[in-house]
Design an enzyme around this catalytic site. Structure first.
Site, PDB file in Angstrom:
ATOM      1  N   HIS A  79     -17.786  64.628   5.758  1.00 49.03           N
ATOM      2  CA  HIS A  79     -16.971  65.613   6.471  1.00 49.03           C
ATOM      3  C   HIS A  79     -15.478  65.288   6.412  1.00 49.03           C
ATOM      4  O   HIS A  79     -14.645  66.128   6.742  1.00 49.03           O
ATOM      5  CB  HIS A  79     -17.441  65.753   7.929  1.00 49.03           C
ATOM      6  N   ASP A 109     -24.171  62.579   5.606  1.00 52.28           N
ATOM      7  CA  ASP A 109     -22.733  62.652   5.846  1.00 52.28           C
ATOM      8  C   ASP A 109     -21.998  61.486   5.189  1.00 52.28           C
ATOM      9  O   ASP A 109     -21.126  60.861   5.791  1.00 52.28           O
ATOM     10  CB  ASP A 109     -22.414  62.702   7.343  1.00 52.28           C
ATOM     11  N   SER A 115     -13.214  58.245  11.293  1.00 52.64           N
ATOM     12  CA  SER A 115     -14.373  58.629  10.481  1.00 52.64           C
ATOM     13  C   SER A 115     -14.282  58.032   9.078  1.00 52.64           C
ATOM     14  O   SER A 115     -13.252  58.131   8.409  1.00 52.64           O
ATOM     15  CB  SER A 115     -14.446  60.155  10.361  1.00 52.64           C
TER      16      SER A 115
END
Length: 390
Positions: free
Chosen positions: A124, A154, A228
């Site tokens: 993402h 992911d 992230s």
């Protein structure tokens, strides 16, 4: 004697010269307590199995672990061209003018896992990005190429073209325990590389609605927007997870963060580099967690397992003889207690290779031999966690 001494000094001089050249050009060759492993043609550095993550560490400072891991953690800046959906509408242009194309910026982190320039991050972070730039802690920058992505976990693999790259040492995420101290390293809010500390709060977190395949490490080390794809490392500075999401009502850290175990990341890396995609097993069933109501409805006598409420016609499960109402209790050597464990176990099967499953049918226990097919692409975006991804 003089001649022997002269020969000895010459040999020592040559050896020191070789050592200096190797230390300058290939320092990773001299790393002790590390194993260099070829992984689908990629050189990875892994900590030896006896490099315990539970070693006694002076609690006054995690500086050695941070210094070891931080250089391999990078900042990722993305740019995506965005055009208003009604930009070509004459009435829209009349009232608002030609909006043109606008660039939407994104921010995340990544981890250099190979001297060949491979960078591991979250899908993402780079999804739909038109331009990706990686910045190292020493200030160097490089455009990044997406080698492959796996939305179902992911994860994404990037590649940069720089030399003398710092490389993180891969730890063993299967040996970590609740209570182990860990560090989260990334670039939160774009303020620059930041290290936060905490412990592993829980293992095997699933059914969070973040990814299709979930087996998260939960930590209370502060993770915020921009973290992230960053590193979760143990007290030895070895990578044990990729930070991917937080539970938050305010947008900031509330002490509940989730990381993808490095063992999963290595499997994804293997498949993407070797095959260009991630290949998983699939059997064509509709599974549900076993409840007393479902057990009564299908007349099955089982206390644990995953009940099958639907079977795809002519799919691998149907061809193997699995029926609605069967309860799968084991796939290969792995017991399954809920849907997530069944999905993970089946995904780990090799398509085209026969495997065994243990099932309960009515009051009987049966062994089924099944040949899984290749799992089809999900065709959906990774769902956003209601509390927010980071």
């Amino acid at each position: 004697m003089k001649r022997l001494w002269l020969l000895f000094t010459q040999v020592v001089t040559v050896l020191l010269g070789i050592y200096f050249v190797v230390a300058t050009l290939q320092p990773s060759w001299l790393q002790r307590n590390k194993n260099v492993r070829s992984n689908a043609g990629i050189a990875l550095i892994e900590a030896p199995k006896d490099d315990s993550t539970h070693a006694a560490v002076a609690t006054s400072s995690f500086s050695p672990a941070a210094k070891k891991a931080a250089p391999a953690v990078v900042s990722i800046n993305t740019s995506t061209e965005v055009r208003h959906p009604r930009a070509n509408d004459p009435w829209f242009q009349f009232f608002f003018g030609d909006q043109g194309v606008q660039n939407q910026a994104g921010l995340g982190s990544g981890v250099i896992i190979s001297p060949d320039g491979y960078v591991l991050t979250n899908n993402h972070v780079v999804e739909a990005a038109d331009d990706i730039e990686v910045t190292l802690t020493d200030g160097r920058k490089s455009k990044a190429q997406v080698i492959g992505t796996d939305p179902e976990t992911d994860l994404a693999i990037l590649k940069i073209t720089l030399d003398k790259l710092p490389v993180i040492v891969l730890g063993n995420s299967e040996s970590v325990e609740v209570g182990d101290q860990v560090l989260a390293i990334g670039n939160p809010f774009g303020v620059g590389q930041t290290v936060t500390s905490g412990i592993i709060s829980a293992l095997g977190r699933s059914e969070l609605g973040i990814n299709t395949f979930e087996n998260f490490i939960q930590t209370d080390a502060a993770i915020n927007p921009g973290n992230s794809g960053g590193a979760l490392v143990d007290v030895n500075g070895n990578l044990v997870g990729i930070n991917t999401a937080i539970y938050s009502r305010s947008g900031g850290s509330m002490g509940i963060g989730f990381a993808i175990p490095v063992a999963i990341a290595k499997n994804v890396l293997d498949s993407i580099v070797r095959d260009g995609k991630v290949t998983r097993g699939w059997i064509g069933v509709e599974p549900n967690d076993l409840t007393p109501e479902l057990a009564e409805t299908f007349g099955v006598k089982a206390d644990e397992g995953v009940i099958i409420t639907g079977v795809l016609q002519n799919g691998p499960a149907a061809l193997a003889g699995i029926r609605p109402g069967d309860v799968i209790t084991q796939v290969g050597e792995k017991p399954v207690r809920h849907v997530q464990e069944l999905l993970t176990a089946v995904a780990g099967l090799m398509p085209g290779t026969e495997a065994q499953m243990q099932i309960r049918r009515n009051e009987s226990s049966l062994t089924i031999r099944i040949t899984p097919d290749t799992r089809p692409a999900s065709g959906r975006a990774v769902p956003q966690m209601p509390q927010g991804r980071r």
